[in-house]
Design an enzyme around this catalytic site. Structure first.
Site, PDB file in Angstrom:
ATOM      1  N   SER A 299     115.893  90.144  39.029  1.00 21.06           N
ATOM      2  CA  SER A 299     115.747  88.756  38.621  1.00 21.06           C
ATOM      3  C   SER A 299     117.019  88.010  38.955  1.00 21.06           C
ATOM      4  O   SER A 299     118.122  88.547  38.781  1.00 21.06           O
ATOM      5  CB  SER A 299     115.462  88.657  37.121  1.00 21.06           C
ATOM      6  OG  SER A 299     115.280  87.306  36.729  1.00 21.06           O
ATOM      7  N   GLY A 300     116.864  86.778  39.469  1.00 17.06           N
ATOM      8  CA  GLY A 300     118.010  85.946  39.805  1.00 17.06           C
ATOM      9  C   GLY A 300     117.895  84.589  39.147  1.00 17.06           C
ATOM     10  O   GLY A 300     117.124  84.391  38.203  1.00 17.06           O
ATOM     11  N   GLY A 301     118.635  83.629  39.664  1.00 18.21           N
ATOM     12  CA  GLY A 301     118.628  82.308  39.067  1.00 18.21           C
ATOM     13  C   GLY A 301     117.410  81.493  39.407  1.00 18.21           C
ATOM     14  O   GLY A 301     117.107  80.511  38.732  1.00 18.21           O
TER      15      GLY A 301
ATOM     16  N   LYS B 280     107.504  87.772  44.684  1.00 19.93           N
ATOM     17  CA  LYS B 280     108.649  86.945  44.285  1.00 19.93           C
ATOM     18  C   LYS B 280     108.067  85.750  43.557  1.00 19.93           C
ATOM     19  O   LYS B 280     107.356  84.937  44.148  1.00 19.93           O
ATOM     20  CB  LYS B 280     109.480  86.515  45.495  1.00 19.93           C
ATOM     21  CG  LYS B 280     110.653  85.630  45.121  1.00 19.93           C
ATOM     22  CD  LYS B 280     111.628  85.461  46.271  1.00 19.93           C
ATOM     23  CE  LYS B 280     112.797  86.397  46.142  1.00 19.93           C
ATOM     24  NZ  LYS B 280     113.847  86.154  47.141  1.00 19.93           N
TER      25      LYS B 280
ATOM     26  N   ALA C 176     114.198  83.123  40.901  1.00 23.31           N
ATOM     27  CA  ALA C 176     112.933  83.848  40.865  1.00 23.31           C
ATOM     28  C   ALA C 176     113.161  85.273  40.397  1.00 23.31           C
ATOM     29  O   ALA C 176     114.284  85.770  40.369  1.00 23.31           O
ATOM     30  CB  ALA C 176     112.293  83.843  42.259  1.00 23.31           C
ATOM     31  N   GLU C 177     112.064  85.921  40.023  1.00 22.02           N
ATOM     32  CA  GLU C 177     112.095  87.342  39.728  1.00 22.02           C
ATOM     33  C   GLU C 177     111.311  88.077  40.804  1.00 22.02           C
ATOM     34  O   GLU C 177     110.395  87.510  41.418  1.00 22.02           O
ATOM     35  CB  GLU C 177     111.501  87.630  38.348  1.00 22.02           C
ATOM     36  CG  GLU C 177     110.061  87.185  38.179  1.00 22.02           C
ATOM     37  CD  GLU C 177     109.528  87.460  36.786  1.00 22.02           C
ATOM     38  OE1 GLU C 177     110.131  88.282  36.072  1.00 22.02           O
ATOM     39  OE2 GLU C 177     108.495  86.864  36.421  1.00 22.02           O
ATOM     40  N   VAL C 178     111.692  89.314  41.041  1.00 24.31           N
ATOM     41  CA  VAL C 178     111.024  90.142  42.036  1.00 24.31           C
ATOM     42  C   VAL C 178     110.281  91.239  41.295  1.00 24.31           C
ATOM     43  O   VAL C 178     110.863  91.943  40.456  1.00 24.31           O
ATOM     44  CB  VAL C 178     112.035  90.743  43.027  1.00 24.31           C
ATOM     45  CG1 VAL C 178     111.316  91.582  44.078  1.00 24.31           C
ATOM     46  CG2 VAL C 178     112.843  89.637  43.693  1.00 24.31           C
TER      47      VAL C 178
ATOM     48  N   ASP D  51     120.510  81.834  55.244  1.00 23.43           N
ATOM     49  CA  ASP D  51     121.035  82.843  54.323  1.00 23.43           C
ATOM     50  C   ASP D  51     121.048  84.226  54.979  1.00 23.43           C
ATOM     51  O   ASP D  51     120.683  85.221  54.363  1.00 23.43           O
ATOM     52  CB  ASP D  51     120.199  82.863  53.043  1.00 23.43           C
ATOM     53  CG  ASP D  51     120.912  83.568  51.891  1.00 23.43           C
ATOM     54  OD1 ASP D  51     122.131  83.813  52.010  1.00 23.43           O
ATOM     55  OD2 ASP D  51     120.247  83.894  50.893  1.00 23.43           O
TER      56      ASP D  51
END
Length: 307
Positions: free
Chosen positions: A14-16, A38, A18-20, A144
């Site tokens: 999980s990031g800022g 995602k 989305a979650e995987v 990215d």
């Protein structure tokens, strides 16, 4: 058309933004497979501008079909939250491989590093010149390209991740999570100067990845963001002097030009140059070399857990 159904098995990360998630996908034909979802985090579900960009660019990514780009299977919503369903990959991202190299005090290997980046360059080149279903140029810029978004599979394949959604992430203003800080080292000088960017910015990023994969160390990363940005703009770029790979320093010099007008122009040129270096090194089966390094660095586990 009836859409596939998903059963969420567990969260992978999980990031800022989305979650995987690991999920099981049951398609209307009765087939079942494991996939990666995602999904936008709930706190962003009310950000209309972000959701619009996420959806538009996810659909854009779903149009890309290339062996060196992760395949997007589906886009939609689950419980009102937009998601992207992608093929599940078995292996590790390049960041993890390089971290394991550091732990084991062994290099990734010049041939393996070159082979990985050559494959990534082929996927990147395809995306840069891709056209939509209407025939118009999509003008995709990844934005990215970094070891985190370059996945290496156990059979020696290489897949670029997160095509089409990096621009969405850049507009959310992510700070303080470590996510942006970890990618600053790979952004092109023209991005730092807030100048217009095009596909050549991705080429700079790929050049940094190539340098680091061969050298086994960071190129521009410093103790803080300001020092890192200054290094990207001003610090000398050391030659690698790999005598077993003649022409590598010349290629890096052509890619890591701070003025994009002086930079090599296409990812295909990078791939062709790297393939020529591998041929000079008498590497006839680069996928086998990649697969051997993955096997030695990341032991296989239960397929349902190895993500």
């Amino acid at each position: 058309m009836t859409k596939a159904r998903y059963e969420i098995i567990r969260q992978i990360a999980s990031g800022g933004m989305a979650e995987v998630l690991l999920a099981r996908r049951d398609d209307p034909g009765g087939r079942s497979e494991h996939v990666v979802l995602k999904r936008v985090l709930p706190h962003l579900s009310s950000e209309d501008a972000f959701l619009e960009m996420f959806g538009r660019e996810a659909r854009l990514a779903s149009e890309l079909r290339h062996p060196n780009i992760v395949q997007v299977l589906d886009v939609g919503e689950i419980d009102g939250l937009p998601y992207i369903a992608m093929e599940r990959l078995d292996g590790a991202d390049l960041l993890r491989l390089l971290q394991q190299c550091a732990v084991k005090r062994q290099p990734l290997g010049t041939a393996a590093a070159i082979a990985v980046v050559a494959a990534a360059a082929r996927g990147l080149g395809y995306a840069h010149r891709a056209r939509g279903r209407d025939g118009r140029a999509l003008r995709i810029i990844h934005r990215d390209v970094s070891p985190h978004n370059l996945f290496v599979t156990r059979d020696g394949g290489v897949k670029l991740l997160d095509f089409g959604i990096a621009k969405s992430a850049a507009h959310v203003g992510l700070t303080g999570t470590g996510q942006v800080k970890g990618k600053i080292s790979y952004i092109a000088p023209e991005q730092i100067r807030a100048q217009p960017i095009d596909h050549r910015s991705d080429l700079w990023s790929l050049g940094v990845v190539l340098w680091e994969a061969v050298a086994g160390e960071k190129l521009f990363t410093r103790d803080n963001d300001a020092a890192t940005l200054h290094a990207i703009l001003s610090d000398p770029i050391p030659s690698l002097r790999r005598t077993e790979a003649p022409g590598l320093d010349e290629l890096l010099n052509a890619v890591l030009q701070r003025d994009p007008d002086h930079r090599i122009n296409t990812a295909e040129e990078i791939a062709q140059y790297l393939d020529a270096i591998l041929a000079t090194m008498r590497v006839s089966q680069p996928e086998r070399i990649i697969a051997q390094r993955v096997a030695s660095l990341v032991p296989a586990t239960d397929p349902a857990k190895d993500l």
